[in-house]
Design a protein around this motif. Structure first.
Motif, short mmCIF file in Angstrom:
data_model
loop_
_atom_site.label_atom_id
_atom_site.label_comp_id
_atom_site.label_asym_id
_atom_site.label_seq_id
_atom_site.Cartn_x
_atom_site.Cartn_y
_atom_site.Cartn_z
N GLY A 116 -11.78 -1.39 -5.34
CA GLY A 116 -11.33 -0.05 -5.71
C GLY A 116 -9.83 0.11 -5.50
N HIS A 117 -9.20 0.94 -6.32
CA HIS A 117 -7.76 1.18 -6.22
C HIS A 117 -7.49 2.31 -5.22
CE1 HIS A 117 -6.35 -1.33 -9.61
NE2 HIS A 117 -7.55 -1.09 -10.09
N VAL A 118 -6.52 2.12 -4.36
CA VAL A 118 -6.09 3.16 -3.41
C VAL A 118 -4.60 3.40 -3.59
CG1 VAL A 118 -7.89 2.75 -1.69
CG2 VAL A 118 -5.79 1.41 -1.61
N PHE A 119 -4.14 4.60 -3.19
CA PHE A 119 -2.77 5.01 -3.49
C PHE A 119 -2.04 5.46 -2.24
CE2 PHE A 119 -5.54 5.92 -7.13
CZ PHE A 119 -4.96 5.08 -8.07
N ALA A 120 -0.73 5.22 -2.25
CA ALA A 120 0.13 5.61 -1.13
C ALA A 120 0.04 7.11 -0.90
CB ALA A 120 1.57 5.21 -1.42
N HIS A 151 -15.31 8.20 -2.43
CA HIS A 151 -15.76 6.96 -1.81
C HIS A 151 -15.22 5.77 -2.59
CE1 HIS A 151 -18.28 4.62 0.88
NE2 HIS A 151 -18.66 3.89 -0.16
N LYS A 152 -14.60 4.83 -1.89
CA LYS A 152 -14.02 3.64 -2.52
C LYS A 152 -14.65 2.39 -1.91
CE LYS A 152 -10.85 5.78 -5.07
NZ LYS A 152 -9.41 5.60 -5.05
N ILE A 156 -1.57 -5.42 -1.65
CA ILE A 156 -0.55 -4.58 -2.27
C ILE A 156 -0.37 -4.96 -3.74
CG2 ILE A 156 1.90 -3.96 -2.22
CD1 ILE A 156 1.75 -4.57 0.83
N GLU A 157 -0.42 -3.95 -4.61
CA GLU A 157 -0.30 -4.17 -6.05
C GLU A 157 1.02 -3.68 -6.62
OE1 GLU A 157 -2.71 -5.62 -8.29
OE2 GLU A 157 -3.30 -6.37 -6.33
N LYS A 158 1.66 -2.72 -5.96
CA LYS A 158 2.91 -2.15 -6.48
C LYS A 158 3.90 -1.94 -5.34
CE LYS A 158 0.98 0.34 -10.46
NZ LYS A 158 0.83 1.68 -11.09
N LEU A 159 5.18 -2.09 -5.64
CA LEU A 159 6.22 -1.76 -4.67
C LEU A 159 6.31 -0.25 -4.49
CD1 LEU A 159 9.03 -4.21 -5.85
CD2 LEU A 159 7.51 -4.49 -3.88
N ALA A 160 6.92 0.16 -3.38
CA ALA A 160 6.98 1.59 -3.04
C ALA A 160 7.61 2.41 -4.16
CB ALA A 160 7.74 1.78 -1.74
N GLN A 161 8.69 1.88 -4.77
CA GLN A 161 9.39 2.67 -5.80
C GLN A 161 8.61 2.77 -7.10
OE1 GLN A 161 10.52 -0.09 -4.29
NE2 GLN A 161 11.88 -1.31 -5.59
N HIS A 162 7.52 1.97 -7.23
CA HIS A 162 6.69 2.04 -8.44
C HIS A 162 5.30 2.60 -8.14
CE1 HIS A 162 9.81 -0.17 -10.46
NE2 HIS A 162 9.68 -1.20 -9.67
N SER A 163 5.11 3.16 -6.97
CA SER A 163 3.80 3.69 -6.59
C SER A 163 3.49 4.97 -7.37
CB SER A 163 3.75 3.98 -5.09
OG SER A 163 4.67 5.00 -4.76
N LEU A 164 2.21 5.37 -7.33
CA LEU A 164 1.80 6.57 -8.05
C LEU A 164 2.55 7.80 -7.54
CD1 LEU A 164 -0.01 8.03 -10.06
CD2 LEU A 164 -1.78 8.13 -8.30
N LEU A 220 -9.68 -5.24 -0.57
CA LEU A 220 -10.24 -6.59 -0.51
C LEU A 220 -11.54 -6.62 0.27
CD1 LEU A 220 -7.10 -8.85 0.04
CD2 LEU A 220 -8.27 -8.31 -2.09
N SER A 221 -11.62 -5.82 1.34
CA SER A 221 -12.85 -5.77 2.12
C SER A 221 -12.98 -4.40 2.76
CB SER A 221 -12.85 -6.86 3.20
OG SER A 221 -11.81 -6.64 4.14
N GLY A 222 -14.24 -3.97 2.92
CA GLY A 222 -14.52 -2.66 3.51
C GLY A 222 -14.78 -1.61 2.45
N SER A 223 -15.34 -0.50 2.87
CA SER A 223 -15.54 0.67 2.01
C SER A 223 -15.35 1.90 2.87
CB SER A 223 -16.93 0.65 1.38
OG SER A 223 -17.93 0.76 2.39
N SER A 224 -14.85 2.96 2.25
CA SER A 224 -14.52 4.15 3.04
C SER A 224 -14.37 5.35 2.12
CB SER A 224 -13.21 3.92 3.82
OG SER A 224 -12.90 5.04 4.62
N ASN A 225 -14.38 6.54 2.74
CA ASN A 225 -14.05 7.77 2.02
C ASN A 225 -12.56 8.01 2.10
OD1 ASN A 225 -16.71 8.44 1.29
ND2 ASN A 225 -17.10 9.31 3.31
N ILE A 226 -11.94 8.32 0.96
CA ILE A 226 -10.49 8.50 0.88
C ILE A 226 -10.19 9.95 0.52
CG2 ILE A 226 -8.35 7.68 -0.15
CD1 ILE A 226 -9.80 5.50 1.34
N GLU A 227 -9.30 10.57 1.28
CA GLU A 227 -8.84 11.94 1.00
C GLU A 227 -7.65 11.85 0.04
OE1 GLU A 227 -8.19 15.37 0.39
OE2 GLU A 227 -9.49 15.44 2.15
#
Length: 796
Positions: free
Chosen positions: A379-383, A374-375, A396-404, A355-362
């Motif tokens: 941008g979509h981020v994953f557990a 870079h996101k 949050i877009e998905k519950l833990a049991q439906h995460s990638l 929703l806000s901010g930008s960062s590099n994701i490993e």
């Protein structure tokens, strides 16, 4: 809740009764033994989170059934099933951990027992991981019934959970070490007496002293036989009771036969004793089982490691403006729509959108690519991925049991659900091998009874010990498990069991263009208007149409939309375009053919046409760039002499331009999804084809190909239709898949050659009396270890 009320159901606790269960380190009072049994089952199953997240107390059960069955019935509670069951409209799916599986015969027995249940749709037992995947119709069959049927054939099953799996491994390892320690100590002591006796060190000693040492050996070998060798008897009895043959039957016959014969010789003071062979045989067998246990754990630890990456707590943001608050909450309690804060250096706990901010994701734990991504906002981020540089606010877009990450683990298990043809054959052979072994042993005993009766028993014993189908049954599943785990670490997810077997035969690769060979990141280069509508109005109309599409082209228009337009009856026609009613007339956006355009604009870029009431009102020129890895996969195909075809719905000259840049063999452009499938089917009449795609229009051809690969950035329908999913955007991972498949096939052949070759050599030697019992023990144990160790090379 008051201590006067039952912690489980909320009923008032009767005075004087002390029913309780320890939950999260605290003793919780229960109203009766039934509630106590239910709560204890929940705790023992590692599902105490049920009490943290429940919205109301459990219902009070008025009817009690026997304790064991009652405990299994608790797994039917919907609140408990949420944690470990995947459900769709008709079917439920669960992965179970099963204790006691030792070989292919065990797997066959469980599958045979459950396939007779009405409502069961699918079952597969993985002998390497000791897991069972089951799908069933929830309206026709209960989970408790499935668990009961597994227990009836002598195995204990419960829902697979990482922490519980680790605890089971530790428990099994400790049990093996205890039995192994006793057998090792006894073997050393008995061997001292045996060496002295065989070397005639006691030749000048009186008979009663020799008999004394035999009795000492008898006493030392007895606990080895009764305690250390117990797992072999349990498995053998289970197989006999269920009228099937397993590898522990000849092992148990050999152990008990040698012990009885040696005990008789000791008591009657006549004949030879082989207490040292009993102790050594048990010791080496247990050592082999322990090493196999550790090897299986290594092969299955990929999914365990993935789940360990998830943080247990998350920073929840509630309220707005001055009322905004931050609080630490268990990550498992987060729900869709909530907002969390992830600081720099923290692990993202759940899938969401920035929703806000930008960062590099490993994201290396998902994709295998170690360079940070870079996101930005939206941008979509994953557990499980790590936020490196700046704080992010995430919805949050998905519950833990439906995460990638959960889907990855689910796909990893699914990849081993159906057994490849070669594994089915080896499982069948290993079962019949046990029966053949028992017949050979019987014939050996009868034959040697005429030749040398004193040696008949011991030679038969060597035949039983030396020949074992264990290595044969482990040859294929261990290799497949290790290969799948290694591919998952590199961001290659295998969905279907046949992939590693089929990829070796591929001689033709077919590629979609947009979003596959190209980035799919379209840019609107030029707009041309042919009507009274303004350029911006045409862009707004095109953007409104594209809102229902998942195609990458939609993003090119959405960036430029300024005003929403009212459209009715919007229809997306995959591979062609979109149409809707606008102010009572038909509005179309798509290819020239779809829009009935005869004067096609010649351009190397993609041209999209916009018509209103069958009249051209605007054209849009869109630009796209090749993926960096497209050249690598093209070069790989040329090196391996694999033919290549570009199969696309795009009719522009861009198709030939891409094919020429990549030096592809064939170009087929301007085809519908049905046309793609028809072309693929013609190719597959004479060739083995691998298809790579990403869009909705690729779904039919992905489903119809011998092997299909979809990119993780592609549409959901494409990923559902594909056999393999590539995380990230690196097409060169197909090279890795191909090479791993070849190596896996090679190692399976090596394993089978060793297992079959060993038995072909050892059986005649054992029958003719050239293999003493202790050599037979060593050979059989190390035969299995060689197969497992060879398979573990695939993890590197």
């Amino acid at each position: 809740m008051s201590s006067d009320n039952c912690f489980h159901c909320g009923e008032i606790n009767p005075k004087g009764d002390t029913f309780s269960v320890q939950i999260k380190g605290e003793d919780r009072r229960m109203c009766c033994p039934g509630r106590q049994a239910v709560a204890q089952t929940i705790v023992d199953s590692g599902l105490t989170s049920y009490y943290e997240h429940r919205s109301e107390n459990a219902e009070k059960v008025t009817e009690l059934i026997p304790e064991q069955l009652s405990q299994l019935a608790h797994y039917d509670l919907p609140q408990i099933q949420e944690d470990f069951i995947k459900q769709d409209a008709e079917l439920s799916e669960i992965t179970l951990t099963v204790e006691g599986i030792t070989c292919a015969a065990c797997a066959w027995l469980i599958e045979k027992q459950l396939r007779q249940l009405p409502g069961l749709h699918f079952i597969n037992v993985n002998t390497t991981l000791h897991r069972v995947v089951i799908r069933w119709h929830k309206d026709k069959l209960k989970l408790s019934h499935i668990l009961t049927e597994i227990q009836k054939v002598g195995y204990k099953a419960y829902p697979f959970q990482i922490n519980q799996q680790e605890a089971l491994y530790t428990q099994q390892a400790k049990a093996y070490l205890r039995r192994l320690g006793l057998a090792g100590i006894a073997t050393m002591q008995v061997m001292m007496f045996a060496i002295a006796l065989y070397s005639d060190f006691f030749s000048g000693m009186e008979e009663e002293f020799i008999q004394y040492f035999r009795w000492v050996s008898f006493i030392l070998a007895t606990p080895v036989l009764l305690y250390s060798a117990q797992p072999f008897y349990i498995n053998a009895w289970r197989n006999i009771r269920n009228k099937t043959l397993g590898m522990d039957i000849p092992v148990s016959i050999a152990l008990l036969g040698a012990y009885v014969a040696s005990a008789y010789a000791t008591i009657m003071t006549t004949g030879e004793v082989y207490f040292e062979a009993i102790s050594m045989f048990t010791f080496l067998l247990l050592l082999g089982r322990l090493l196999e246990l550790r090897a299986r754990r290594k092969a299955s630890e990929t999914s365990s490691n993935l789940l360990r990456l998830l943080p247990s707590m998350a920073t929840l943001i509630e309220g707005h403006g001055e009322d905004e608050t931050e609080s630490l909450v268990p990550a498992k309690t987060l729900t869709v729509g909530q907002i969390i804060l992830v600081k720099a250096g923290e692990t993202i706990p759940i899938d969401g959108i920035i929703l806000s901010g930008s960062s590099n994701i490993e994201e290396s734990m998902l994709t295998g690519e170690h360079l940070p991504v870079h996101k930005n906002k939206q941008g979509h981020v994953f557990a499980g991925t790590v936020n490196i540089t700046s704080p992010l606010t995430i919805r949050i877009e998905k519950l833990a049991q439906h995460s990638l990450i959960s889907d990855i683990i689910h796909l990893q298990n699914n990849a081993q659900q159906n057994k490849p043809r070669i594994e089915v054959i080896t499982d069948l052979v290993s079962r019949y091998f046990v029966g053949a072994l028992l017949i050979i042993a019987l014939c050996t005993y009868i034959g040697w009874s005429f030749i040398d009766p004193e040696q008949a028993f011991w030679i038969t014993l060597s035949v039983l010990v030396a020949t074992c189908p264990c290595a044969l049954s482990l040859a294929t599943p261990t290799a497949l498990t290790c290969a799948t785990a290694n591919l998952n670490k590199q961001g290659i997810l295998i969905k279907q069991h046949h992939v590693l077997e089929t990829v070796n035969k591929i001689n033709h690769m077919v590629f979609d263009k947009t979003g596959t060979l190209t980035q799919g990141d379209f840019v609107l280069l030029k707009s041309t208007v042919y009507s009274r509508f303004s350029e911006q109005h045409c862009i707004d109309l095109a953007s409104q149409l594209e809102r229902v599409s998942e195609h990458p082209i939609a993003l090119a228009f959405n960036k430029h939309q300024k005003q929403q337009q009212r459209l009715e009856e919007v229809v997306n026609i995959p591979g062609q375009g979109l149409q809707a009613n606008y102010q009572g007339k038909v509005l179309k956006l798509g290819h020239a053919q779809f829009c009935n355009i005869t004067d096609i604009i010649d351009s190397k870029e993609l041209i999209i046409y916009l018509t209103y009431d069958n009249k051209l009102i605007a054209t849009f020129e869109l630009g796209d760039t090749l993926r960096e890895s497209a050249q690598q996969i093209s070069q790989f195909c040329r090196q391996k002499q694999i033919q290549t075809t570009l199969l696309t719905g795009d009719i522009s000259a861009k198709s030939e331009d891409v094919a020429n840049l990549l030096n592809l063999d064939n170009v087929v452009k301007g085809v519908t999804p049905e046309g793609k499938l028809t072309h693929l089917q013609k190719l597959q009449q004479s060739q083995q084809v691998l298809m790579v795609g990403d869009g909705i229009n690729d779904a039919p051809v992905l489903a119809g190909a011998h092997v299909s690969v979809a990119l993780a950035s592609g549409t959901d329908i494409a990923k559902n239709s594909a056999d393999v999913i590539l995380l990230g955007e690196d097409l060169s991972k197909i090279n890795t898949l191909y090479q791993t498949a070849q190596k896996t096939t090679s190692i399976i052949k090596q394993n089978l050659a060793w297992a079959i070759g060993y038995n072909i050599i050892i059986v005649p030697l054992a029958i003719t009396g050239y293999v003493p019992p202790y050599i037979a023990v060593i050979g059989m144990s190390f035969s299995s270890l060689i197969v497992v160790s060879n398979s573990l090379r695939l993890l590197k």
